[in-house]
Write a protein that holds these residues in place. Structure first.
Motif, PDB file in Angstrom:
ATOM      1  N   ILE A 180       0.823  -1.204   0.000  1.00 33.19           N
ATOM      2  CA  ILE A 180       0.000   0.000   0.000  1.00 33.19           C
ATOM      3  C   ILE A 180       0.863   1.262   0.000  1.00 33.19           C
ATOM      4  O   ILE A 180       2.048   1.211   0.271  1.00 33.19           O
ATOM      5  CB  ILE A 180      -0.984   0.003   1.189  1.00 33.19           C
ATOM      6  CG1 ILE A 180      -0.233   0.037   2.533  1.00 33.19           C
ATOM      7  CG2 ILE A 180      -1.909  -1.205   1.121  1.00 33.19           C
ATOM      8  CD1 ILE A 180      -1.153   0.140   3.761  1.00 33.19           C
ATOM      9  N   GLY A 181       0.224   2.382  -0.311  1.00 35.54           N
ATOM     10  CA  GLY A 181       0.928   3.647  -0.426  1.00 35.54           C
ATOM     11  C   GLY A 181       0.990   4.088  -1.874  1.00 35.54           C
ATOM     12  O   GLY A 181       0.339   3.503  -2.755  1.00 35.54           O
ATOM     13  N   ASP A 182       1.768   5.113  -2.133  1.00 32.56           N
ATOM     14  CA  ASP A 182       1.925   5.617  -3.495  1.00 32.56           C
ATOM     15  C   ASP A 182       2.936   4.746  -4.244  1.00 32.56           C
ATOM     16  O   ASP A 182       4.013   5.188  -4.650  1.00 32.56           O
ATOM     17  CB  ASP A 182       2.386   7.079  -3.459  1.00 32.56           C
ATOM     18  CG  ASP A 182       2.449   7.698  -4.850  1.00 32.56           C
ATOM     19  OD1 ASP A 182       1.530   7.423  -5.656  1.00 32.56           O
ATOM     20  OD2 ASP A 182       3.414   8.439  -5.128  1.00 32.56           O
ATOM     21  N   VAL A 183       2.561   3.477  -4.407  1.00 30.82           N
ATOM     22  CA  VAL A 183       3.398   2.486  -5.083  1.00 30.82           C
ATOM     23  C   VAL A 183       2.551   1.738  -6.103  1.00 30.82           C
ATOM     24  O   VAL A 183       1.341   1.571  -5.916  1.00 30.82           O
ATOM     25  CB  VAL A 183       4.039   1.491  -4.078  1.00 30.82           C
ATOM     26  CG1 VAL A 183       5.123   2.185  -3.268  1.00 30.82           C
ATOM     27  CG2 VAL A 183       2.997   0.885  -3.139  1.00 30.82           C
ATOM     28  N   TYR A 184       3.210   1.274  -7.153  1.00 26.31           N
ATOM     29  CA  TYR A 184       2.506   0.742  -8.308  1.00 26.31           C
ATOM     30  C   TYR A 184       3.152  -0.565  -8.768  1.00 26.31           C
ATOM     31  O   TYR A 184       4.265  -0.896  -8.350  1.00 26.31           O
ATOM     32  CB  TYR A 184       2.509   1.789  -9.429  1.00 26.31           C
ATOM     33  CG  TYR A 184       1.751   3.035  -9.026  1.00 26.31           C
ATOM     34  CD1 TYR A 184       0.414   3.192  -9.353  1.00 26.31           C
ATOM     35  CD2 TYR A 184       2.377   4.019  -8.243  1.00 26.31           C
ATOM     36  CE1 TYR A 184      -0.296   4.315  -8.944  1.00 26.31           C
ATOM     37  CE2 TYR A 184       1.676   5.151  -7.821  1.00 26.31           C
ATOM     38  CZ  TYR A 184       0.331   5.286  -8.170  1.00 26.31           C
ATOM     39  OH  TYR A 184      -0.369   6.374  -7.742  1.00 26.31           O
ATOM     40  N   PRO A 185       2.455  -1.332  -9.634  1.00 27.87           N
ATOM     41  CA  PRO A 185       2.998  -2.628 -10.055  1.00 27.87           C
ATOM     42  C   PRO A 185       4.436  -2.564 -10.567  1.00 27.87           C
ATOM     43  O   PRO A 185       5.240  -3.453 -10.276  1.00 27.87           O
ATOM     44  CB  PRO A 185       2.019  -3.058 -11.150  1.00 27.87           C
ATOM     45  CG  PRO A 185       0.710  -2.466 -10.723  1.00 27.87           C
ATOM     46  CD  PRO A 185       1.074  -1.133 -10.140  1.00 27.87           C
ATOM     47  N   ASP A 186       4.789  -1.515 -11.294  1.00 28.64           N
ATOM     48  CA  ASP A 186       6.166  -1.415 -11.796  1.00 28.64           C
ATOM     49  C   ASP A 186       7.187  -1.303 -10.667  1.00 28.64           C
ATOM     50  O   ASP A 186       8.331  -1.766 -10.805  1.00 28.64           O
ATOM     51  CB  ASP A 186       6.301  -0.222 -12.746  1.00 28.64           C
ATOM     52  CG  ASP A 186       5.800  -0.542 -14.148  1.00 28.64           C
ATOM     53  OD1 ASP A 186       5.589  -1.733 -14.446  1.00 28.64           O
ATOM     54  OD2 ASP A 186       5.619   0.407 -14.941  1.00 28.64           O
ATOM     55  N   ASP A 187       6.777  -0.694  -9.545  1.00 32.44           N
ATOM     56  CA  ASP A 187       7.680  -0.631  -8.389  1.00 32.44           C
ATOM     57  C   ASP A 187       7.994  -2.034  -7.887  1.00 32.44           C
ATOM     58  O   ASP A 187       9.117  -2.316  -7.452  1.00 32.44           O
ATOM     59  CB  ASP A 187       7.057   0.202  -7.268  1.00 32.44           C
ATOM     60  CG  ASP A 187       6.913   1.665  -7.640  1.00 32.44           C
ATOM     61  OD1 ASP A 187       7.881   2.228  -8.162  1.00 32.44           O
ATOM     62  OD2 ASP A 187       5.820   2.231  -7.418  1.00 32.44           O
ATOM     63  N   PHE A 188       7.002  -2.909  -7.936  1.00 30.93           N
ATOM     64  CA  PHE A 188       7.202  -4.269  -7.443  1.00 30.93           C
ATOM     65  C   PHE A 188       7.972  -5.120  -8.451  1.00 30.93           C
ATOM     66  O   PHE A 188       8.704  -6.026  -8.066  1.00 30.93           O
ATOM     67  CB  PHE A 188       5.854  -4.890  -7.066  1.00 30.93           C
ATOM     68  CG  PHE A 188       5.274  -4.250  -5.842  1.00 30.93           C
ATOM     69  CD1 PHE A 188       5.616  -4.704  -4.579  1.00 30.93           C
ATOM     70  CD2 PHE A 188       4.430  -3.148  -5.939  1.00 30.93           C
ATOM     71  CE1 PHE A 188       5.131  -4.089  -3.441  1.00 30.93           C
ATOM     72  CE2 PHE A 188       3.934  -2.521  -4.816  1.00 30.93           C
ATOM     73  CZ  PHE A 188       4.286  -2.986  -3.559  1.00 30.93           C
ATOM     74  N   ARG A 189       7.834  -4.807  -9.715  1.00 28.47           N
ATOM     75  CA  ARG A 189       8.676  -5.491 -10.714  1.00 28.47           C
ATOM     76  C   ARG A 189      10.140  -5.115 -10.502  1.00 28.47           C
ATOM     77  O   ARG A 189      11.036  -5.968 -10.584  1.00 28.47           O
ATOM     78  CB  ARG A 189       8.209  -5.124 -12.124  1.00 28.47           C
ATOM     79  CG  ARG A 189       6.809  -5.664 -12.454  1.00 28.47           C
ATOM     80  CD  ARG A 189       6.391  -5.397 -13.894  1.00 28.47           C
ATOM     81  NE  ARG A 189       5.036  -5.885 -14.122  1.00 28.47           N
ATOM     82  CZ  ARG A 189       3.940  -5.117 -14.092  1.00 28.47           C
ATOM     83  NH1 ARG A 189       4.053  -3.807 -13.887  1.00 28.47           N
ATOM     84  NH2 ARG A 189       2.749  -5.635 -14.284  1.00 28.47           N
ATOM     85  N   ARG A 190      10.377  -3.843 -10.203  1.00 32.74           N
ATOM     86  CA  ARG A 190      11.750  -3.397  -9.928  1.00 32.74           C
ATOM     87  C   ARG A 190      12.263  -4.011  -8.628  1.00 32.74           C
ATOM     88  O   ARG A 190      13.437  -4.359  -8.524  1.00 32.74           O
ATOM     89  CB  ARG A 190      11.798  -1.873  -9.851  1.00 32.74           C
ATOM     90  CG  ARG A 190      11.560  -1.191 -11.190  1.00 32.74           C
ATOM     91  CD  ARG A 190      11.917   0.281 -11.163  1.00 32.74           C
ATOM     92  NE  ARG A 190      11.137   1.034 -10.192  1.00 32.74           N
ATOM     93  CZ  ARG A 190      11.627   1.542  -9.070  1.00 32.74           C
ATOM     94  NH1 ARG A 190      12.901   1.361  -8.745  1.00 32.74           N
ATOM     95  NH2 ARG A 190      10.848   2.240  -8.257  1.00 32.74           N
TER      96      ARG A 190
END
Length: 362
Positions: free
Chosen positions: A342-352
């Motif tokens: 949660i937070g201002d995070v997105y799927p691409d952040d998790f791919r990275r």
């Protein structure tokens, strides 16, 4: 500037615009603050909680989420009442600790940290313990990330004519629910969770008819939710004691951004996608989740240590160096670490993140 991304259940990564909202100073007696910020927040929170807005009100309280949980338990449970706490983690246990401090009569139904609260057990307990007046449960238990079956629990609580207190600290604003449809009497959450504000205050969504019974109940001045509510009502947004003005203004910005994103449903979809990308990627690296998928929330995910001798501190340091901060585990029966979605995070952040972990030595 973001020195690193916080992948925790709160405090969490916030937008630049939420941060910027804290750059102005506010007077706590001024209408621009009380009427146009505090009162609008209170109204918006009730609208976020239910379509039946006339039945509920919002109380803002200084402090962390635990302050708000304690304020509700201490302001709602009278000497002749008896509370049933449903616990499957540290935050359910903390409600028991609060009840102990306040000398409140309570029972606790304790479940394993890696399983949901059992609806069957709750049904049986309420059927045989008529002296219970209130039931308290954590919706998303961030000890592990388990999502408890709130709809089914709420149905039982109402069927037996009890009052329902829900710690929705890590779910409100990120997991769809309607307090009136579920029959929730008091819902508790915090500024720095799914609404994506910053730490400093929490809030209670209260059924107004039940809140009226709270006058004079609290043994604490600072944590009296009725007195706080009455002052906010009569003072048009005035807090009894100094409010965290910068944090409150940031929260209003966060509420506006939640609406712009598409509301709770849209944010829930993003969190679910974050979780799915994370889990798929971690499993591809050989990591195993602590919980089965069917009881896992999209809020925070627990992973088992990949092998004996795993050095979490070293792993943590490597990831921080690469721009990611994760969370240690919190259960006693297994070695785990946790990653918040949660937070201002997105799927691409998790791919990275997955690629960063792939390059770590562990």
């Amino acid at each position: 500037m973001k020195p690193y991304i916080l992948l925790t259940p709160g405090p969490l990564t916030t937008t630049e615009t939420v941060k910027q909202a804290m750059m102005t100073d506010w007077c706590t007696w001024d209408e621009d603050y009380n009427v146009h910020i505090v009162q609008e927040i209170r109204k918006s929170l009730v609208e976020l909680a239910t379509a039946h807005t006339d039945e509920y009100t919002a109380i803002l309280m200084q402090g962390s989420g635990t302050y708000c949980v304690e304020s509700v338990i201490g302001s709602v449970i009278k000497p002749n009442d008896k509370l049933l706490i449903l616990s499957n983690g540290a935050y359910g246990d903390r409600m028991g600790n609060i009840a102990e401090y306040h000398g409140i009569r309570y029972d606790m139904l304790a479940f394993d940290e890696t399983e949901q609260v059992s609806v069957t057990y709750v049904d049986d307990y309420l059927a045989h313990n008529a002296d219970i007046t209130h039931v308290a449960v954590v919706h998303c238990e961030t000890t592990t990330g388990v999502l408890n079956p709130l709809k089914e629990i709420a149905h039982l609580v109402k069927m037996y004519g009890k009052k329902l207190i829900v710690d929705a600290m890590s779910s409100f604003g990120g997991v769809p629910l309607d307090v009136q449809e579920l029959g929730i009497d008091f819902l508790i959450s915090s500024a720095n969770k799914c609404i994506q504000g910053v730490p400093g205050f929490g809030f209670i969504i209260a059924r107004q008819s039940e809140l009226m019974h709270c006058k004079g109940v609290s043994r604490s001045l600072s944590l009296d939710i009725y007195d706080q509510w009455e002052t906010m009502e009569k003072g048009h947004g005035k807090w009894r004691f100094t409010s965290p003005t910068h944090v409150v203004r940031a929260f209003k910005q966060a509420m506006d951004e939640l609406k712009a994103e598409g509301g709770v449903e849209a944010r829930y979809r993003r969190y679910c996608e974050n979780h799915d990308v994370l889990v798929d990627g971690m499993r591809s690296l050989g990591f195993k989740t602590l919980l089965p998928d069917e009881i896992q929330s999209p809020v925070i995910t627990s992973f088992l240590y990949p092998h004996a001798g795993f050095d979490f501190k070293g792993f943590y340091a490597q990831l921080k160096e690469k721009g990611f901060v994760i969370y240690p585990g919190k259960i006693s029966q297994a070695d785990t670490f946790r990653i918040g979605n949660i937070g201002d995070v997105y799927p691409d952040d998790f791919r990275r993140l997955v690629e960063a972990i792939r390059s770590c030595r562990y």
